[in-house]
Design a protein around this motif. Sequence first.
Motif, PDB file in Angstrom:
ATOM      1  N   VAL A  26      52.216  44.531  43.297  1.00  0.00           N
ATOM      2  CA  VAL A  26      51.727  45.051  42.020  1.00  0.00           C
ATOM      3  C   VAL A  26      51.986  46.546  42.003  1.00  0.00           C
ATOM      4  CG1 VAL A  26      49.698  45.316  40.559  1.00  0.00           C
ATOM      5  CG2 VAL A  26      49.952  43.286  41.977  1.00  0.00           C
ATOM      6  N   PRO A  27      52.602  47.044  40.934  1.00  0.00           N
ATOM      7  CA  PRO A  27      52.834  48.495  40.880  1.00  0.00           C
ATOM      8  C   PRO A  27      51.507  49.243  40.869  1.00  0.00           C
ATOM      9  CG  PRO A  27      53.358  47.455  38.777  1.00  0.00           C
ATOM     10  CD  PRO A  27      53.105  46.362  39.750  1.00  0.00           C
ATOM     11  N   LYS A  28      51.409  50.245  41.734  1.00  0.00           N
ATOM     12  CA  LYS A  28      50.163  50.996  41.843  1.00  0.00           C
ATOM     13  C   LYS A  28      50.028  51.961  40.677  1.00  0.00           C
ATOM     14  CE  LYS A  28      49.853  50.720  46.838  1.00  0.00           C
ATOM     15  NZ  LYS A  28      49.843  51.448  48.108  1.00  0.00           N
ATOM     16  N   LYS A  29      48.833  51.966  40.122  1.00  0.00           N
ATOM     17  CA  LYS A  29      48.539  52.910  39.046  1.00  0.00           C
ATOM     18  C   LYS A  29      47.696  54.028  39.622  1.00  0.00           C
ATOM     19  CE  LYS A  29      48.559  49.358  35.487  1.00  0.00           C
ATOM     20  NZ  LYS A  29      47.756  48.653  34.483  1.00  0.00           N
ATOM     21  N   ASN A  30      47.792  55.159  39.016  1.00  0.00           N
ATOM     22  CA  ASN A  30      46.991  56.287  39.455  1.00  0.00           C
ATOM     23  C   ASN A  30      45.603  56.151  38.827  1.00  0.00           C
ATOM     24  OD1 ASN A  30      46.155  58.619  40.558  1.00  0.00           O
ATOM     25  ND2 ASN A  30      47.377  59.970  39.258  1.00  0.00           N
ATOM     26  N   LEU A  31      44.747  55.414  39.517  1.00  0.00           N
ATOM     27  CA  LEU A  31      43.409  55.146  38.986  1.00  0.00           C
ATOM     28  C   LEU A  31      42.361  55.783  39.870  1.00  0.00           C
ATOM     29  CD1 LEU A  31      43.485  51.347  38.102  1.00  0.00           C
ATOM     30  CD2 LEU A  31      43.315  53.210  36.501  1.00  0.00           C
ATOM     31  N   ASN A  32      41.357  56.344  39.218  1.00  0.00           N
ATOM     32  CA  ASN A  32      40.180  56.759  39.948  1.00  0.00           C
ATOM     33  C   ASN A  32      39.164  55.638  39.763  1.00  0.00           C
ATOM     34  OD1 ASN A  32      37.963  57.907  41.099  1.00  0.00           O
ATOM     35  ND2 ASN A  32      38.301  59.928  40.192  1.00  0.00           N
ATOM     36  N   VAL A  33      39.098  54.750  40.749  1.00  0.00           N
ATOM     37  CA  VAL A  33      38.339  53.515  40.617  1.00  0.00           C
ATOM     38  C   VAL A  33      36.850  53.791  40.419  1.00  0.00           C
ATOM     39  CG1 VAL A  33      37.713  51.353  41.771  1.00  0.00           C
ATOM     40  CG2 VAL A  33      40.022  52.229  41.961  1.00  0.00           C
ATOM     41  N   ILE A  34      36.318  54.742  41.157  1.00  0.00           N
ATOM     42  CA  ILE A  34      34.873  55.017  41.081  1.00  0.00           C
ATOM     43  C   ILE A  34      34.497  55.500  39.686  1.00  0.00           C
ATOM     44  CG2 ILE A  34      32.980  56.382  42.018  1.00  0.00           C
ATOM     45  CD1 ILE A  34      34.036  54.341  43.977  1.00  0.00           C
ATOM     46  N   LEU A 156      28.193  34.871  30.013  1.00  0.00           N
ATOM     47  CA  LEU A 156      27.935  36.246  30.452  1.00  0.00           C
ATOM     48  C   LEU A 156      29.064  36.751  31.337  1.00  0.00           C
ATOM     49  CD1 LEU A 156      24.123  35.932  31.252  1.00  0.00           C
ATOM     50  CD2 LEU A 156      25.171  36.964  29.245  1.00  0.00           C
ATOM     51  N   ILE A 157      29.602  35.886  32.180  1.00  0.00           N
ATOM     52  CA  ILE A 157      30.730  36.278  33.036  1.00  0.00           C
ATOM     53  C   ILE A 157      31.966  36.574  32.195  1.00  0.00           C
ATOM     54  CG2 ILE A 157      32.333  35.437  34.802  1.00  0.00           C
ATOM     55  CD1 ILE A 157      29.975  33.939  36.038  1.00  0.00           C
ATOM     56  N   VAL A 158      32.202  35.742  31.175  1.00  0.00           N
ATOM     57  CA  VAL A 158      33.356  35.962  30.291  1.00  0.00           C
ATOM     58  C   VAL A 158      33.192  37.283  29.531  1.00  0.00           C
ATOM     59  CG1 VAL A 158      34.587  35.078  28.277  1.00  0.00           C
ATOM     60  CG2 VAL A 158      33.908  33.516  30.082  1.00  0.00           C
ATOM     61  N   LEU A 159      31.980  37.562  29.041  1.00  0.00           N
ATOM     62  CA  LEU A 159      31.724  38.827  28.345  1.00  0.00           C
ATOM     63  C   LEU A 159      31.951  40.022  29.268  1.00  0.00           C
ATOM     64  CD1 LEU A 159      28.529  38.012  26.248  1.00  0.00           C
ATOM     65  CD2 LEU A 159      30.820  38.497  25.373  1.00  0.00           C
ATOM     66  N   ALA A 160      31.510  39.888  30.521  1.00  0.00           N
ATOM     67  CA  ALA A 160      31.716  40.966  31.491  1.00  0.00           C
ATOM     68  C   ALA A 160      33.205  41.189  31.736  1.00  0.00           C
ATOM     69  CB  ALA A 160      31.009  40.634  32.804  1.00  0.00           C
ATOM     70  N   ALA A 161      33.966  40.093  31.848  1.00  0.00           N
ATOM     71  CA  ALA A 161      35.409  40.208  32.088  1.00  0.00           C
ATOM     72  C   ALA A 161      36.129  40.839  30.898  1.00  0.00           C
ATOM     73  CB  ALA A 161      35.999  38.835  32.388  1.00  0.00           C
ATOM     74  N   LYS A 162      35.702  40.478  29.688  1.00  0.00           N
ATOM     75  CA  LYS A 162      36.348  41.039  28.494  1.00  0.00           C
ATOM     76  C   LYS A 162      36.101  42.537  28.362  1.00  0.00           C
ATOM     77  CE  LYS A 162      36.600  36.994  25.485  1.00  0.00           C
ATOM     78  NZ  LYS A 162      36.092  36.351  24.268  1.00  0.00           N
ATOM     79  N   GLY A 163      34.969  43.000  28.850  1.00  0.00           N
ATOM     80  CA  GLY A 163      34.642  44.419  28.728  1.00  0.00           C
ATOM     81  C   GLY A 163      35.144  45.273  29.872  1.00  0.00           C
ATOM     82  N   CYS A 164      35.866  44.676  30.816  1.00  0.00           N
ATOM     83  CA  CYS A 164      36.345  45.426  31.983  1.00  0.00           C
ATOM     84  C   CYS A 164      37.577  46.247  31.659  1.00  0.00           C
ATOM     85  CB  CYS A 164      36.683  44.469  33.125  1.00  0.00           C
ATOM     86  SG  CYS A 164      35.255  43.818  33.967  1.00  0.00           S
ATOM     87  N   LYS A 165      37.635  47.421  32.253  1.00  0.00           N
ATOM     88  CA  LYS A 165      38.843  48.241  32.160  1.00  0.00           C
ATOM     89  C   LYS A 165      39.835  47.775  33.220  1.00  0.00           C
ATOM     90  CE  LYS A 165      36.477  52.349  30.468  1.00  0.00           C
ATOM     91  NZ  LYS A 165      36.142  53.745  30.738  1.00  0.00           N
ATOM     92  N   ASP A 166      41.099  48.144  33.040  1.00  0.00           N
ATOM     93  CA  ASP A 166      42.131  47.759  34.001  1.00  0.00           C
ATOM     94  C   ASP A 166      41.835  48.361  35.367  1.00  0.00           C
ATOM     95  OD1 ASP A 166      43.484  46.335  32.143  1.00  0.00           O
ATOM     96  OD2 ASP A 166      44.915  47.905  31.631  1.00  0.00           O
ATOM     97  N   GLY A 167      41.948  47.506  36.387  1.00  0.00           N
ATOM     98  CA  GLY A 167      41.809  47.980  37.756  1.00  0.00           C
ATOM     99  C   GLY A 167      40.423  47.846  38.355  1.00  0.00           C
ATOM    100  N   VAL A 168      39.409  47.562  37.536  1.00  0.00           N
ATOM    101  CA  VAL A 168      38.047  47.474  38.081  1.00  0.00           C
ATOM    102  C   VAL A 168      37.402  46.124  37.790  1.00  0.00           C
ATOM    103  CG1 VAL A 168      37.599  49.958  38.045  1.00  0.00           C
ATOM    104  CG2 VAL A 168      37.076  48.582  36.023  1.00  0.00           C
TER     105      VAL A 168
END
Length: 199
Positions: A26-34, A156-168
């Motif tokens: 997977v190509p690495k993105k410059n993400l600040n995960v925290i 609730l799990i689906v809602l959590a997944a839909k609201g996630c940003k890329d990489g986290v």
Amino acid sequence: VGVFRLSAIFPFIISICIWNLPKHDVPKKNLNVIDSLISNMKQQQNLAIIFLFMMIAPDYGDIYTYYLRKELNYTPSDFAWINVSASLSFLLATITFNQFLLKEKFGIVIMIGIFGSSIFKLSQLLVVGNIAPYFYVVLGDGVAESFFGQLTLMPLIVLAAKGCKDGVEGSVYALLMSICNLSNILGNWSGGFLAKLFN
């Protein structure tokens, strides 16, 4: 000893087969995960609160199990049947949600889960009140509780997944499940405290 050996076979097979899984670069993105995780959790704080309060009510599961074992003389085999049936019901609920309820309004699915679980939990009063202390009542209650509990959790799990940003996505899911587990522990402790209080 035979049961332990049989139970160890499947993890052993998985540990052998996992080395044959294909690798995907997977190509690495410059993400600040925290930072991304913190901002994502701020956006989903209402969902996190729902996960916290979903299981924080005092849990009497251990007391009920003690009653079944001591008063109704349930054997380990009886509890095994209850656990296996509940696990199959859990799987059936996941399949049902994915096949038939994924496009429905999540609020309706959650309400079905809550009402179904509440109605079937009333059967425990019949067992403890010695009105219907039958194995099939306890088995049906375990199956229904597992099925409707999963129906409540899946949206609730689906809602959590839909609201996630890329990489986290994985981190947010793990954090929400940790909150859910924490509320479960608090529910067990408060249930144990009430059991001690009422002797």
